[in-house]
Design a protein around this motif. Structure first.
Motif, PDB file in Angstrom:
ATOM      1  N   UNK A   1       0.746  -1.197   0.155  1.00 34.53           N
ATOM      2  CA  UNK A   1       0.119   0.016   0.116  1.00 34.53           C
ATOM      3  C   UNK A   1       0.923   1.265   0.156  1.00 34.53           C
ATOM      4  N   UNK A   2       2.106   1.148   0.353  1.00 35.62           N
ATOM      5  CA  UNK A   2       2.916   2.423   0.520  1.00 35.62           C
ATOM      6  C   UNK A   2       3.736   2.883  -0.812  1.00 35.62           C
ATOM      7  N   UNK A   3       3.451   1.836  -2.025  1.00 34.72           N
ATOM      8  CA  UNK A   3       4.071   2.244  -3.143  1.00 34.72           C
ATOM      9  C   UNK A   3       3.603   3.319  -4.066  1.00 34.72           C
ATOM     10  N   UNK A   4       4.399   3.943  -4.972  1.00 37.55           N
ATOM     11  CA  UNK A   4       3.736   5.032  -5.671  1.00 37.55           C
ATOM     12  C   UNK A   4       2.441   4.383  -6.674  1.00 37.55           C
TER      13      UNK A   4
ATOM     14  N   UNK B   1      -0.414   4.327  -4.335  1.00 33.86           N
ATOM     15  CA  UNK B   1      -1.071   5.676  -3.939  1.00 33.86           C
ATOM     16  C   UNK B   1      -1.765   6.471  -5.320  1.00 33.86           C
TER      17      UNK B   1
ATOM     18  N   UNK C   1      -5.208   4.998  -5.620  1.00 40.16           N
ATOM     19  CA  UNK C   1      -5.963   5.350  -4.519  1.00 40.16           C
ATOM     20  C   UNK C   1      -6.529   6.826  -5.028  1.00 40.16           C
ATOM     21  N   UNK C   2      -5.457   7.696  -5.658  1.00 37.97           N
ATOM     22  CA  UNK C   2      -5.745   9.124  -5.397  1.00 37.97           C
ATOM     23  C   UNK C   2      -6.007   9.745  -6.920  1.00 37.97           C
TER      24      UNK C   2
ATOM     25  N   UNK D   1      -7.298  14.056  -8.454  1.00 41.04           N
ATOM     26  CA  UNK D   1      -6.767  14.968  -8.770  1.00 41.04           C
ATOM     27  C   UNK D   1      -5.400  14.811  -9.550  1.00 41.04           C
TER      28      UNK D   1
ATOM     29  N   UNK E   1       4.481  13.561 -10.808  1.00 40.36           N
ATOM     30  CA  UNK E   1       5.542  12.610 -10.960  1.00 40.36           C
ATOM     31  C   UNK E   1       6.775  12.832 -11.093  1.00 40.36           C
ATOM     32  N   UNK E   2       7.861  12.239 -11.122  1.00 42.45           N
ATOM     33  CA  UNK E   2       9.282  12.599 -11.251  1.00 42.45           C
ATOM     34  C   UNK E   2       9.332  12.162 -12.699  1.00 42.45           C
ATOM     35  N   UNK E   3      10.460  12.596 -13.482  1.00 42.35           N
ATOM     36  CA  UNK E   3      10.149  12.456 -15.041  1.00 42.35           C
ATOM     37  C   UNK E   3      10.411  11.038 -15.356  1.00 42.35           C
TER      38      UNK E   3
ATOM     39  N   UNK F   1       3.883  17.509 -15.970  1.00 37.90           N
ATOM     40  CA  UNK F   1       4.311  16.081 -15.511  1.00 37.90           C
ATOM     41  C   UNK F   1       3.491  15.462 -14.578  1.00 37.90           C
TER      42      UNK F   1
ATOM     43  N   UNK G   1       6.514  14.551  -3.525  1.00 40.41           N
ATOM     44  CA  UNK G   1       5.833  14.809  -4.651  1.00 40.41           C
ATOM     45  C   UNK G   1       4.210  13.998  -4.294  1.00 40.41           C
ATOM     46  N   UNK G   2       3.985  13.341  -3.377  1.00 40.14           N
ATOM     47  CA  UNK G   2       2.818  12.857  -3.262  1.00 40.14           C
ATOM     48  C   UNK G   2       1.987  13.616  -2.190  1.00 40.14           C
TER      49      UNK G   2
ATOM     50  N   UNK H   1      15.194  15.462 -13.491  1.00 41.88           N
ATOM     51  CA  UNK H   1      13.917  14.130 -13.594  1.00 41.88           C
ATOM     52  C   UNK H   1      12.955  14.831 -12.565  1.00 41.88           C
ATOM     53  N   UNK H   2      13.072  16.060 -12.028  1.00 36.44           N
ATOM     54  CA  UNK H   2      12.081  16.627 -11.266  1.00 36.44           C
ATOM     55  C   UNK H   2      11.648  18.062 -11.836  1.00 36.44           C
ATOM     56  N   UNK H   3      10.568  18.019 -12.095  1.00 39.08           N
ATOM     57  CA  UNK H   3       9.765  19.017 -12.858  1.00 39.08           C
ATOM     58  C   UNK H   3       9.888  20.329 -12.003  1.00 39.08           C
TER      59      UNK H   3
ATOM     60  N   UNK I   1       0.628  -0.210   5.972  1.00 35.99           N
ATOM     61  CA  UNK I   1       0.295   1.203   5.828  1.00 35.99           C
ATOM     62  C   UNK I   1      -0.028   1.777   4.427  1.00 35.99           C
ATOM     63  N   UNK I   2      -0.687   2.656   4.150  1.00 38.12           N
ATOM     64  CA  UNK I   2      -0.690   3.014   2.757  1.00 38.12           C
ATOM     65  C   UNK I   2       0.195   4.260   2.308  1.00 38.12           C
ATOM     66  N   UNK I   3       1.282   4.522   3.380  1.00 31.76           N
ATOM     67  CA  UNK I   3       2.515   5.373   2.972  1.00 31.76           C
ATOM     68  C   UNK I   3       3.749   4.788   3.766  1.00 31.76           C
ATOM     69  N   UNK I   4       4.759   5.041   3.218  1.00 34.98           N
ATOM     70  CA  UNK I   4       6.252   4.984   3.776  1.00 34.98           C
ATOM     71  C   UNK I   4       6.232   5.738   5.295  1.00 34.98           C
TER      72      UNK I   4
END
Lengths: 272, 413
Positions: A46-49, A52, A55-56, A60, A64-66, A123, B57-58, B81-83, B354-357
């Motif tokens: 559940x903690x992976x991108x 996420x 779920x989201x 909205x 993201x990273x490039x 992005x 970013x989340x 890599x980061x806009x 958990x849904x996040x780290x």
């Protein structure tokens, strides 16, 4: 040889060097890169991108990273070129068929890359409807292999073979005194082999993971267009410059049972 | 955060508006205005810095606006890599040029934290500094002292356990007498890796492998142990008073002198001990913390938690509805956040994991403290105390002699 468990399988790296210990940090960094992508792309934690986003992203746009954006954009291109035979929004269909938890077999899942909006300026990724669920199982290993190869090459490695679960492989250079890395493709005897030299390979087969539905054993390869498991038993190998594209196309070709006009010219198909 | 830390923060906060008036070029920081993103700068963008950016970013309403690293390769990699991000090779240039960035995350090698954290605090920024706070007690104290008297800014130490919802739930159980008399504690970090990294830039091998440099590294006790020790400080509300340990290079015989395997015993005033094991030679069991009490044991693995009850422990009413898992020969009650609500919806199992780290929760707490202008969940002073314990643990292991942890060493002044 070094190995790491990730993405539900085992990645192995064979590195040829006169001073192998000198390259150990680079090799470990490459395997770390695979773990990083596992943690981002797995839908089982559940903690992976990806969890996420699932779920989201219907509420909205998600920044993201490039690198991740480029991965999704690449998947969108293959989806178009394969006329929908490869689709990373297959998650809810996989759940419905029982490959993942929480499936509801009574109704079709929401599937379709057409419902995913990728914004190249901001992005971001956004789902245009509820119920979409990304599953990068058909491309994640190849992507991780590509990223790891980038780390290896950046660290000065010029002879190595890396594979994930024997289905996604990349060759850097060739072993001394040989034409390349000889890789068995499996299938019936005599077993066919491919010789890899600065290129990648992906093998997809319908006989891999299965589930039983209504007393029938079905493949884990799903046709995204009708959400039905691919019926016939066959295997396809794709060889080319990028492991993630080899992965994506080997899955698409299994679904299509043929090569569409959009298949990239620099890639080679081997039917096993 | 101790009561003293909290009182100090509240006293400092009382003059917020005056502080802003003196520094007009900074955005008003009392509260992040609706519709405006909180801009964050990340100093140190190696592997961990990348993970921090990914978590930030989340978050809705948070923008990574600048990154800083002395490695050109790291900087180019991350900036490309980061806009929308601007790259800096020097943190002072970032602080000077980007006065629109109110929050700074310090994620450099630990021995470099002091200069960056102090400069950022002096530049009136909100600061999140990863743990260990530094690699010497003097540097820890300098960081804490720099923040003393600063008003209306959030200064948080990166100790993840206190922000982790499962750990918060376990903390509540621990405090509610579910464990009863504490018998012993154990924690471990087991991972098979050389801890040696390729240099991002030519000729920078030593910088890339600062963890293996005995001149600046706190070894496994500092780099990994600090966050785990803090968990026990938090649960117990107190600190160990002495530590003994041993260690050595068991597997990675590549010329290093920093131990790849350590064992330590930290003793609290009531003589309850924490056994600590860390190795880079074997991954069995991974990373977890364990508390044994006369009524139950609690095991925490950062994404999951369980309580294992003794057969003679009294049964609580809620246990009838609890989710259980078989772990080896033991049946554990799964610690699930919002379990009552999920159970009422018939979705208890969806709460597993958990849904996040843990990193996300720590950074989210930092952002929320800025938005609400409230004390950070983990103060720099708490970060200093955890780091002092790890400095002395490292010293006990390196010297082979027991180290006292006197209370005055845990104070900044």
């Amino acid at each position: 040889m070094l190995a790491v468990a990730a993405m539900g399988t085992r990645f192995e790296l064979v590195l040829v060097a006169e001073e192998p210990e000198r390259f150990r940090p680079v090799a470990e960094a490459a395997l770390d890169e695979i773990e990083v992508w596992h943690q981002r792309l797995t839908r089982f934690e559940p903690g992976s991108l990806v969890s996420f986003i699932n779920r989201t992203a219907a509420t909205r746009p998600i920044p993201l990273d490039r690198e991740t954006y480029d991965l999704f954009a690449c998947c969108q291109e293959v989806w178009r070129a394969s006329e929908g035979a490869f689709d990373i929004t297959i998650g809810s269909a996989m759940e419905r068929l029982g490959f993942h938890d929480r499936g509801d077999a009574s109704e079709l899942g929401t599937v379709g890359m057409a419902h995913v909006e990728l914004d190249p300026d901001d992005v971001t990724i956004r789902f245009c409807r509820d119920g979409l669920s990304l599953d990068l199982g058909a491309v994640g290993k190849g992507h991780a292999v590509d990223c790891a190869v980038g780390v290896l090459r950046g660290g000065g490695v010029n002879t190595a073979l890396l594979h994930g679960g024997t289905s996604s492989a990349a060759a850097i250079g060739r072993p001394p005194g040989s034409e390349g890395w000889r890789v068995a493709l499996g299938g019936e005897r005599p077993v066919r082999t491919a010789t890899l030299h600065d290129n990648c390979l992906s093998v997809s087969r319908t006989s891999g993971r299965t589930v039983v539905i209504a007393d029938r054993t079905v493949s884990h390869i799903i046709d995204p267009r009708d959400q039905a498991p691919v019926g016939t038993t066959r295997s396809v190998a794709v060889i080319g410059p990028s492991a993630r594209l080899c992965d994506a196309w080997s899955t698409a070709l299994l679904v299509l049972d043929g090569v569409p006009p959009g298949f990239p010219a620099e890639y080679e198909v081997v039917l096993i | 955060m101790t009561d003293t830390d909290r009182r100090a923060f509240l006293v400092h906060t009382a003059g917020t508006m005056a502080a802003i008036a003196l520094i007009p070029e900074l955005e008003p920081l009392r509260r992040v205005r609706p519709g405006l993103a909180l801009k964050v700068g990340v100093v140190g963008v190696g592997r961990h810095g990348r993970a921090i950016i990914s978590e930030l970013q989340k978050m809705e309403g948070v923008e990574v606006a600048a990154v800083c690293d002395t490695s050109p390769t790291h900087l180019v990699n991350v900036a490309s890599k980061t806009p929308g991000v601007e790259g800096f090779a020097d943190h002072r240039a970032l602080l000077e040029k980007r006065k629109d960035i109110p929050a700074i995350v310090v994620a450099t090698p630990s021995h470099l934290h002091r200069a960056i954290a102090v400069d950022a605090i002096d530049a009136n920024r909100h600061v999140y500094c990863e743990a260990p706070l530094a690699t010497t007690i003097d540097d820890c104290r300098a960081i804490v002292r720099a923040a003393e008297g600063v008003r209306g800014r959030v200064h948080q130490a990166g100790l993840y356990a206190r922000s982790n919802p499962i750990y918060q739930l376990a903390h509540a159980f621990f405090k509610s007498d579910a464990v009863r008399e504490l018998v012993s504690m154990y924690a471990q970090f087991h991972r098979k890796t050389s801890w040696r990294f390729p240099a991002a830039d030519l000729g920078k091998e030593r910088e890339a492998n600062w963890r293996l440099d005995p001149a600046v590294s706190l070894g496994l006790a500092g780099e990994v142990g600090t966050g785990q020790f803090d968990l026990f400080h938090w649960f117990r509300g107190s600190y160990p008073t002495r530590v003994r340990g041993s260690g050595g290079v068991r597997v990675h015989t590549d010329g290093r002198t920093v131990a790849d395997t350590i064992h330590a015993t930290l003793t609290w005033p009531d003589r309850v001990e924490l056994g600590y094991s860390a190795t880079l030679g074997n991954s069995y069991g991974g990373q977890y913390e364990l508390m044994h009490g006369s009524n139950a044991a609690i095991k925490l693995t950062w994404t999951h938690g369980w309580m294992f009850k003794e057969a003679d422990a009294p049964t609580q009413g809620w246990e009838v509805y609890a989710n259980r898992q078989q772990i080896g020969n033991e049946e554990g009650i799964t610690l699930i956040v919002d379990a009552t609500k999920l159970a009422a919806q018939g979705k208890l199992k969806e709460g597993l994991g958990l849904p996040y780290t843990s990193l996300y929760y720590a950074l989210a707490d930092f952002v929320k403290s800025i938005e609400d202008l409230k004390p950070p969940i983990t103060s720099l002073a708490e970060g200093m105390r955890a780091t002092v314990v790890s400095v002395l643990t490292h010293r006990a292991i390196a010297s082979g002699t027991e180290q006292a942890i006197p209370a005055d060493l845990l104070q900044a002044t």
